[in-house]
Design a protein around this motif. Sequence first.
Motif, PDB file in Angstrom:
ATOM      1  N   THR A   1       0.768  -1.175  -0.015  1.00 12.35           N
ATOM      2  CA  THR A   1      -0.042  -0.013  -0.013  1.00 12.35           C
ATOM      3  C   THR A   1       0.780   1.112  -0.196  1.00 12.35           C
ATOM      4  O   THR A   1       0.589   2.296  -0.506  1.00 12.35           O
ATOM      5  CB  THR A   1      -1.014   0.008   1.227  1.00 12.35           C
ATOM      6  OG1 THR A   1      -0.075  -0.246   2.303  1.00 12.35           O
ATOM      7  CG2 THR A   1      -1.968  -0.947   1.281  1.00 12.35           C
TER       8      THR A   1
ATOM      9  N   HIS B   1       2.331   1.907  -3.653  1.00  9.73           N
ATOM     10  CA  HIS B   1       1.209   2.432  -4.591  1.00  9.73           C
ATOM     11  C   HIS B   1       0.287   3.417  -4.207  1.00  9.73           C
ATOM     12  O   HIS B   1      -0.643   3.481  -4.905  1.00  9.73           O
ATOM     13  CB  HIS B   1       0.458   1.043  -5.176  1.00  9.73           C
ATOM     14  CG  HIS B   1       1.520   0.027  -5.697  1.00  9.73           C
ATOM     15  ND1 HIS B   1       2.367   0.237  -6.982  1.00  9.73           N
ATOM     16  CD2 HIS B   1       1.799  -1.046  -5.480  1.00  9.73           C
ATOM     17  CE1 HIS B   1       3.036  -0.537  -7.308  1.00  9.73           C
ATOM     18  NE2 HIS B   1       2.890  -1.455  -6.276  1.00  9.73           N
TER      19      HIS B   1
ATOM     20  N   LYS C   1      -1.211   5.971  -6.454  1.00  9.61           N
ATOM     21  CA  LYS C   1      -2.379   5.504  -7.559  1.00  9.61           C
ATOM     22  C   LYS C   1      -3.685   5.722  -7.249  1.00  9.61           C
ATOM     23  O   LYS C   1      -4.166   5.174  -5.929  1.00  9.61           O
ATOM     24  CB  LYS C   1      -1.930   4.332  -8.013  1.00  9.61           C
ATOM     25  CG  LYS C   1      -0.466   4.252  -8.575  1.00  9.61           C
ATOM     26  CD  LYS C   1       0.061   3.015  -9.231  1.00  9.61           C
ATOM     27  CE  LYS C   1       1.349   2.929  -9.586  1.00  9.61           C
ATOM     28  NZ  LYS C   1       2.142   1.692  -9.671  1.00  9.61           N
ATOM     29  N   LYS C   2      -4.511   6.167  -8.089  1.00  7.98           N
ATOM     30  CA  LYS C   2      -5.882   6.050  -7.669  1.00  7.98           C
ATOM     31  C   LYS C   2      -6.630   4.648  -7.408  1.00  7.98           C
ATOM     32  O   LYS C   2      -7.519   4.639  -6.584  1.00  7.98           O
ATOM     33  CB  LYS C   2      -6.777   6.489  -9.171  1.00  7.98           C
ATOM     34  CG  LYS C   2      -6.362   7.997  -9.467  1.00  7.98           C
ATOM     35  CD  LYS C   2      -7.414   8.887  -9.012  1.00  7.98           C
ATOM     36  CE  LYS C   2      -7.199  10.404  -9.674  1.00  7.98           C
ATOM     37  NZ  LYS C   2      -7.328  11.385  -8.731  1.00  7.98           N
ATOM     38  N   TRP C   3      -6.057   3.691  -8.036  1.00  8.44           N
ATOM     39  CA  TRP C   3      -6.621   2.286  -7.830  1.00  8.44           C
ATOM     40  C   TRP C   3      -6.449   2.032  -6.284  1.00  8.44           C
ATOM     41  O   TRP C   3      -7.256   1.362  -5.644  1.00  8.44           O
ATOM     42  CB  TRP C   3      -6.432   1.151  -8.833  1.00  8.44           C
ATOM     43  CG  TRP C   3      -4.963   0.972  -8.820  1.00  8.44           C
ATOM     44  CD1 TRP C   3      -4.068   1.605  -9.612  1.00  8.44           C
ATOM     45  CD2 TRP C   3      -4.169  -0.025  -8.266  1.00  8.44           C
ATOM     46  NE1 TRP C   3      -2.744   1.135  -9.444  1.00  8.44           N
ATOM     47  CE2 TRP C   3      -2.863   0.002  -8.444  1.00  8.44           C
ATOM     48  CE3 TRP C   3      -4.620  -0.928  -7.075  1.00  8.44           C
ATOM     49  CZ2 TRP C   3      -1.840  -0.937  -7.921  1.00  8.44           C
ATOM     50  CZ3 TRP C   3      -3.592  -1.830  -6.621  1.00  8.44           C
ATOM     51  CH2 TRP C   3      -2.354  -1.554  -7.054  1.00  8.44           C
ATOM     52  N   THR C   4      -5.256   2.287  -5.949  1.00  8.60           N
ATOM     53  CA  THR C   4      -4.849   1.746  -4.470  1.00  8.60           C
ATOM     54  C   THR C   4      -5.725   2.804  -3.445  1.00  8.60           C
ATOM     55  O   THR C   4      -6.203   2.149  -2.498  1.00  8.60           O
ATOM     56  CB  THR C   4      -3.363   2.165  -4.251  1.00  8.60           C
ATOM     57  OG1 THR C   4      -2.777   1.528  -5.278  1.00  8.60           O
ATOM     58  CG2 THR C   4      -3.151   1.512  -3.018  1.00  8.60           C
ATOM     59  N   GLN C   5      -5.979   4.207  -3.837  1.00  6.23           N
ATOM     60  CA  GLN C   5      -6.819   4.782  -2.929  1.00  6.23           C
ATOM     61  C   GLN C   5      -8.183   4.370  -2.967  1.00  6.23           C
ATOM     62  O   GLN C   5      -8.771   4.188  -1.843  1.00  6.23           O
ATOM     63  CB  GLN C   5      -6.799   6.290  -3.371  1.00  6.23           C
ATOM     64  CG  GLN C   5      -5.549   6.971  -3.272  1.00  6.23           C
ATOM     65  CD  GLN C   5      -5.066   7.357  -1.840  1.00  6.23           C
ATOM     66  OE1 GLN C   5      -6.007   7.572  -1.160  1.00  6.23           O
ATOM     67  NE2 GLN C   5      -3.995   7.198  -1.166  1.00  6.23           N
ATOM     68  N   VAL C   6      -8.875   3.760  -3.944  1.00 13.25           N
ATOM     69  CA  VAL C   6     -10.021   3.150  -4.096  1.00 13.25           C
ATOM     70  C   VAL C   6      -9.943   1.964  -3.269  1.00 13.25           C
ATOM     71  O   VAL C   6     -11.126   1.833  -2.412  1.00 13.25           O
ATOM     72  CB  VAL C   6     -10.568   3.056  -5.524  1.00 13.25           C
ATOM     73  CG1 VAL C   6     -11.838   2.360  -5.731  1.00 13.25           C
ATOM     74  CG2 VAL C   6     -10.753   4.139  -6.474  1.00 13.25           C
ATOM     75  N   LEU C   7      -9.137   1.124  -3.507  1.00 13.68           N
ATOM     76  CA  LEU C   7      -9.150  -0.049  -2.731  1.00 13.68           C
ATOM     77  C   LEU C   7      -9.086  -0.025  -1.251  1.00 13.68           C
ATOM     78  O   LEU C   7      -9.573  -0.452  -0.231  1.00 13.68           O
ATOM     79  CB  LEU C   7      -7.944  -1.262  -3.198  1.00 13.68           C
ATOM     80  CG  LEU C   7      -8.121  -1.643  -4.407  1.00 13.68           C
ATOM     81  CD1 LEU C   7      -7.057  -2.573  -5.039  1.00 13.68           C
ATOM     82  CD2 LEU C   7      -9.658  -2.696  -4.379  1.00 13.68           C
TER      83      LEU C   7
END
Length: 187
Positions: free
Chosen positions: A110, A113, A116-122
């Motif tokens: 975490t 990454h 990155k947007k996808w990490t923030q979303v996850l």
Amino acid sequence: MTKEPLIRRIPNASNKTNIREPSSSDAFIEQKATGLFEQAKLREQQLKQQSVSTAQYIWQAIFLSIPFGLLLAAFDVTVKVQFDEPWDYYGLGLRAIKAAPALCPVIYLTNRHKAKKWTQVLMTLGSITVGAFLLYTLQHSPSLGQMLRAPGLATIWVYFIVQLDLIPAVFSLAIVAAYWHFGLHRK
């Protein structure tokens, strides 16, 4: 009565000024300095764009797992005190040491990454899920379930909130608060 100019009153000053015309060597020095400034700016941009090495992310994961391991141990002690269970400092340290290797991979991935947007979303979805499950566990589980689950869930929830950007963190906290207020609190 005319006063003499101030420059003539200075001892050893003559009518000649010490200002000289720029020579070709001065122009060369100025051009060289300008080139150095441009090189410095270029190097600064390269350093900003240069990615952090894997070893640095590993060290970050190791050093971040120490305080979060201690946080997990502190939550464990808090639960034990709440249920009047015995605890000691040796157990606190042992729990923190045991938790650090389990936290390292999560922190490494975490942290590496997190921009990155996808990490923030996850992490936002994980924060909502973990926070809601923690509140559900505290409301509906027997004391043994709370003692086993709550410290780990609380630590992961705090970690996600710390790593998230401000807007996703506030959003996930608001969703969990709404779940507590409208879902768990009303029953």
